[in-house]
Motif scaffolding. Structure first.
Motif, mmCIF file in Angstrom:
data_model
loop_
_atom_site.group_PDB
_atom_site.id
_atom_site.type_symbol
_atom_site.label_atom_id
_atom_site.label_comp_id
_atom_site.label_asym_id
_atom_site.label_seq_id
_atom_site.Cartn_x
_atom_site.Cartn_y
_atom_site.Cartn_z
ATOM 1 N N TYR A 62 0.843 -1.202 0.000
ATOM 2 C CA TYR A 62 0.000 0.000 0.000
ATOM 3 C C TYR A 62 0.882 1.257 0.000
ATOM 4 O O TYR A 62 0.595 2.245 -0.693
ATOM 5 C CB TYR A 62 -0.895 -0.044 1.236
ATOM 6 N N GLN A 63 1.954 1.218 0.772
ATOM 7 C CA GLN A 63 2.838 2.373 0.881
ATOM 8 C C GLN A 63 3.525 2.709 -0.442
ATOM 9 O O GLN A 63 3.977 3.841 -0.631
ATOM 10 C CB GLN A 63 3.894 2.112 1.964
ATOM 11 N N GLN A 64 3.604 1.726 -1.332
ATOM 12 C CA GLN A 64 4.270 1.948 -2.616
ATOM 13 C C GLN A 64 3.321 2.519 -3.678
ATOM 14 O O GLN A 64 3.712 2.680 -4.829
ATOM 15 C CB GLN A 64 4.864 0.621 -3.122
ATOM 16 N N THR A 65 2.089 2.809 -3.276
ATOM 17 C CA THR A 65 1.085 3.315 -4.219
ATOM 18 C C THR A 65 0.715 4.759 -3.897
ATOM 19 O O THR A 65 1.156 5.325 -2.882
ATOM 20 C CB THR A 65 -0.190 2.453 -4.169
ATOM 21 N N ASN A 66 -0.133 5.325 -4.724
ATOM 22 C CA ASN A 66 -0.614 6.693 -4.518
ATOM 23 C C ASN A 66 -2.092 6.732 -4.140
ATOM 24 O O ASN A 66 -2.748 7.763 -4.307
ATOM 25 C CB ASN A 66 -0.396 7.513 -5.792
ATOM 26 N N TYR A 67 -2.630 5.618 -3.638
ATOM 27 C CA TYR A 67 -4.063 5.568 -3.337
ATOM 28 C C TYR A 67 -4.450 6.429 -2.146
ATOM 29 O O TYR A 67 -5.514 7.043 -2.129
ATOM 30 C CB TYR A 67 -4.502 4.122 -3.087
ATOM 31 N N LEU A 68 -3.607 6.484 -1.118
ATOM 32 C CA LEU A 68 -3.968 7.200 0.096
ATOM 33 C C LEU A 68 -3.777 8.700 -0.109
ATOM 34 O O LEU A 68 -2.681 9.167 -0.401
ATOM 35 C CB LEU A 68 -3.117 6.717 1.274
ATOM 36 N N VAL A 69 -4.866 9.439 0.062
ATOM 37 C CA VAL A 69 -4.841 10.892 -0.109
ATOM 38 C C VAL A 69 -4.844 11.539 1.270
ATOM 39 O O VAL A 69 -5.765 11.337 2.066
ATOM 40 C CB VAL A 69 -6.057 11.374 -0.922
ATOM 41 N N SER A 109 -15.123 12.426 8.652
ATOM 42 C CA SER A 109 -14.789 12.696 7.256
ATOM 43 C C SER A 109 -13.443 12.096 6.871
ATOM 44 O O SER A 109 -13.292 11.527 5.786
ATOM 45 C CB SER A 109 -14.791 14.205 7.002
ATOM 46 N N SER A 110 -12.463 12.187 7.758
ATOM 47 C CA SER A 110 -11.149 11.607 7.463
ATOM 48 C C SER A 110 -11.227 10.087 7.398
ATOM 49 O O SER A 110 -10.620 9.459 6.522
ATOM 50 C CB SER A 110 -10.132 12.032 8.523
ATOM 51 N N ALA A 111 -11.968 9.485 8.323
ATOM 52 C CA ALA A 111 -12.112 8.025 8.320
ATOM 53 C C ALA A 111 -12.804 7.563 7.044
ATOM 54 O O ALA A 111 -12.421 6.541 6.451
ATOM 55 C CB ALA A 111 -12.898 7.582 9.549
ATOM 56 N N HIS A 112 -13.810 8.309 6.624
ATOM 57 C CA HIS A 112 -14.534 7.948 5.411
ATOM 58 C C HIS A 112 -13.625 8.052 4.193
ATOM 59 O O HIS A 112 -13.654 7.195 3.299
ATOM 60 C CB HIS A 112 -15.746 8.855 5.254
ATOM 61 N N ARG A 113 -12.790 9.083 4.163
ATOM 62 C CA ARG A 113 -11.895 9.264 3.024
ATOM 63 C C ARG A 113 -10.868 8.133 2.932
ATOM 64 O O ARG A 113 -10.657 7.559 1.867
ATOM 65 C CB ARG A 113 -11.169 10.603 3.148
ATOM 66 N N VAL A 114 -10.227 7.799 4.070
ATOM 67 C CA VAL A 114 -9.187 6.764 4.006
ATOM 68 C C VAL A 114 -9.800 5.384 3.778
ATOM 69 O O VAL A 114 -9.150 4.503 3.204
ATOM 70 C CB VAL A 114 -8.293 6.776 5.262
ATOM 71 N N LEU A 115 -11.051 5.195 4.226
ATOM 72 C CA LEU A 115 -11.732 3.936 3.911
ATOM 73 C C LEU A 115 -11.849 3.770 2.398
ATOM 74 O O LEU A 115 -11.508 2.709 1.845
ATOM 75 C CB LEU A 115 -13.121 3.913 4.547
#
Length: 363
Positions: A62-69, A109-115
């Motif tokens: 996961y850390q090697q990707t750009n998915y987490l905003v 809102s932050s939890a929803h975004r990272v989900l």
């Protein structure tokens, strides 16, 4: 296969959560940093379903990707570890989203975004972990395992649909209202005898008949467009499905079945039941699938797809840890159970062909 993204949305209002969100909520501090590291392996897996080494291997990917905003500065940014563990916890448990955001010390809102970010990452693993067996050797291995149940040769999967309960949608409510008196969508899946999901189609309204769901699914289109897609193998389905060259239902029991037809149905059911076991295991591991609240339909579909992929990751890890003696037994039985190239036939009435060959030694 991809899920169906509907135009309709679940009702996103929840009075209790709205009231609690306006109140001052005492959040749990350092749950990821201090509490989770103290969990023994059994406790960790009971909370997050996967074993700890597998979870952290996926977090590294996961850390090697750009998915987490992240909208915060580096010092306050949500880590990939927290985002991934929150998502696993959400899928594996039935706590409200507010309770989960409090547990992980995040705003709603932050939890929803990272989900959503993490669901997208997990779904990106589909081509690795939720794969149709295109390789002939893989098909043969799946068929061999099925044949050991009731000696039906050539089965490459068992297919069925099940309910995913949702909150009443804002539009077309009757379409999503099932005979079980609640609103739901359908997950159609194909599974192997050892509970690995090889194909999934998610999101059709529950009022739709299983046979119509099949006709709208990518696997039906693939079989229709490519006569060699099943390569002489076939699926087992219940009586809701039509008798197709690549899908075999039981004989309909109209009260006049012969003894052989009843035996065929028994052996068929004993083999096909693996898909029911798979659904039961999936919903037991990821209890969020038993009922969703306050989510858009497209997020429900993504949660369901991610759960199927995580289910396969967990199941494959379990299979890889099987005792070596079991593997030896499989090797010893290959000669008896092999559905070889000479037996891979292409017939219109597959059920009748299996039925005739099932009792050939008794005639």
């Amino acid at each position: 296969m991809e899920g169906v993204i509907g135009d309709n949305e679940s009702d996103t209002s929840d009075d209790d959560d709205d009231v609690r969100e306006r109140q001052h909520i005492h959040k749990i501090q350092n749950y990821v940093e201090h509490t989770i590291p103290l969990y023994d392996n059994e406790t960790f897996q009971s909370h997050f379903r996967l074993q700890r080494p597998e979870v952290y291997r996926l977090i590294e990917r996961y850390q090697q990707t750009n998915y987490l905003v992240n909208n915060d500065s580096n010092e306050t940014a949500i880590t990939h570890e927290k985002a991934f563990l929150l998502t696993l916890y959400y899928l594996a448990n039935t706590e409200t989203f507010l309770e989960i955001s409090d547990r992980f010390d995040l705003s709603m809102s932050s939890a929803h975004r990272v989900l959503q970010n993490t669901l997208d990452f997990i779904i990106s693993l589909q081509d690795e972990y939720l794969v149709w067996p295109h390789n002939r050797e893989d098909k043969r291995e799946i068929s061999q395992r099925f044949s050991k149940i009731q000696n039906i040769h050539g089965v490459i999967g068992a297919i069925n649909g099940c309910h995913i309960r949702i909150k009443r949608p804002m539009e077309q409510q009757r379409d999503y209202f099932s005979r079980k008196q609640f609103h739901s969508i359908v997950i159609q899946a194909v599974a192997t005898s050892n509970n690995i999901i090889t194909d999934v189609h998610i999101g059709e309204p529950r009022s739709m008949h299983d046979s119509r769901v099949l006709r709208r699914s990518p696997i039906y289109a693939a079989a229709h467009d490519n006569p060699d897609f099943f390569d002489g193998y076939f699926l087992l389905g219940d009586s809701a499905y039509a008798n197709l060259p690549w899908l075999v239902p039981p004989f309909r029991d109209n009260g006049h079945l012969t003894d052989k037809e009843r035996e065929f149905n028994y052996r068929h059911s004993s083999t096909r039941v693996r898909i029911e076991h798979t659904f039961g295991l999936l919903k037991c591991r990821f209890r969020r699938l038993n009922k969703f609240n306050n989510l858009l339909l497209d997020i429900i579909i993504r949660c369901t797809m991610a759960s199927c992929i995580l289910h396969n990751i967990l199941t494959i890890a379990r299979i890889n840890n099987i005792n070596i003696d079991d593997d030896s037994d499989d090797d010893n039985n290959n000669d008896n159970d092999d559905y070889n190239d000479n037996e891979r036939v292409f017939v219109e009435d597959r059920r009748q062909y299996i039925f005739q060959n099932m009792f050939v030694d008794r005639e």
